[in-house]
Design a protein around this motif. Structure first.
Motif, PDB file in Angstrom:
ATOM      1  N   GLU A 124       0.874  -1.315  -0.084  1.00 57.63           N
ATOM      2  CA  GLU A 124      -0.037  -0.032  -0.299  1.00 57.63           C
ATOM      3  C   GLU A 124       1.039   1.279   0.047  1.00 57.63           C
ATOM      4  OE1 GLU A 124      -3.896   0.977   2.447  1.00 57.63           O
ATOM      5  OE2 GLU A 124      -2.245   1.274   3.517  1.00 57.63           O
ATOM      6  N   LYS A 126       0.703   5.541   0.090  1.00 57.72           N
ATOM      7  CA  LYS A 126      -0.251   6.853   0.166  1.00 57.72           C
ATOM      8  C   LYS A 126       0.780   8.109   0.012  1.00 57.72           C
ATOM      9  CE  LYS A 126      -4.281   5.039   2.631  1.00 57.72           C
ATOM     10  NZ  LYS A 126      -5.027   5.275   3.707  1.00 57.72           N
ATOM     11  N   VAL A 135      -1.854  -4.705   0.309  1.00 54.57           N
ATOM     12  CA  VAL A 135      -3.173  -4.797  -0.179  1.00 54.57           C
ATOM     13  C   VAL A 135      -3.507  -5.848  -1.152  1.00 54.57           C
ATOM     14  CG1 VAL A 135      -3.578  -2.220   0.037  1.00 54.57           C
ATOM     15  CG2 VAL A 135      -2.172  -2.818  -2.121  1.00 54.57           C
TER      16      VAL A 135
END
Length: 214
Positions: A124, A126, A135
């Motif tokens: 993941e 971000k 994920v």
């Protein structure tokens, strides 16, 4: 490539390449020793793969995604990897990669070797940074086995036309599911269960074991 006559599914870390990518990422995160110890125990079958993977990935939180460029530049294929893959492909054997490692590295490796079939874990991200989480589906030992079987069915191949090559405990189910399982420079836990071993780190040493090249 002519008609597909066989399928060879390879592990990546410790098989296709010399390194364990998670350990290299750990070095960038300043916790290489902790991560490599967990990796070593997991590959010897001493730890549950999925929980140990989640633990190691959690230590990567905050690394920028650009770290994959640096790590990719520092990995080394096992000797004669390109030659081995080319020989298989010329003989109608499709090569696939199934890895408990990570898509940003495995996808690049696949492209560099002309491999279309690959599956790996997704980290993941971000704001350009790793969150320390995974994920999607985890490429567990069971999923490695299922992936080989799914590709085999898609290609309409019998089991005896499948080969699997790996080095760690998480490859055991996949190797047992193939027509020919090969323990390549493998941990003892794998060598105890798998009949065929190659203990010299040179993928051309695998060729004599593969009889579907005729």
């Amino acid at each position: 490539m002519s008609q597909v006559k066989g399928l060879c599914v390879m592990d990546v870390d410790g098989t296709l390449i010399l390194e364990e990518v998670i350990d290299l990422l750990g070095r960038e995160a300043g916790c290489e020793e902790v991560i490599s110890q967990i990796t070593s125990r997991a590959m010897r079958g001493k730890l549950d793969f999925e929980s140990s993977l989640r633990k190691r990935v959690s230590l990567l939180e905050g690394l920028p995604v650009s770290v994959f460029d640096k790590v990719f530049d520092s990995i080394h294929p096992s000797p004669n990897t390109q030659k081995f893959i080319s020989i298989l492909q010329k003989n109608g054997i499709l090569v696939g990669l199934v890895s408990g490692g990570f898509t940003p590295i495995v996808e690049r490796l696949a492209k560099s070797f002309g491999i279309v079939y690959f599956s790996a874990n997704q980290l993941e991200v971000k704001d350009g940074l790793l969150t320390g989480k995974l994920v999607g589906q985890i490429i567990s030992p069971e999923v490695k086995k299922e992936t080989l079987e799914q590709w085999r069915e898609k290609l309409k191949l019998p089991k005896e036309r499948t080969i699997a090559i790996g080095d760690g405990a998480n490859d055991l189910l996949m190797l047992k599911s193939a027509g020919l399982g090969i323990a390549f420079c493998a941990k003892e836990v794998l060598k105890k269960e798998i009949q065929h071993h190659v203990d010299k780190r040179d993928l051309l040493e695998v060729l004599p074991l593969i009889d579907c090249l005729e």
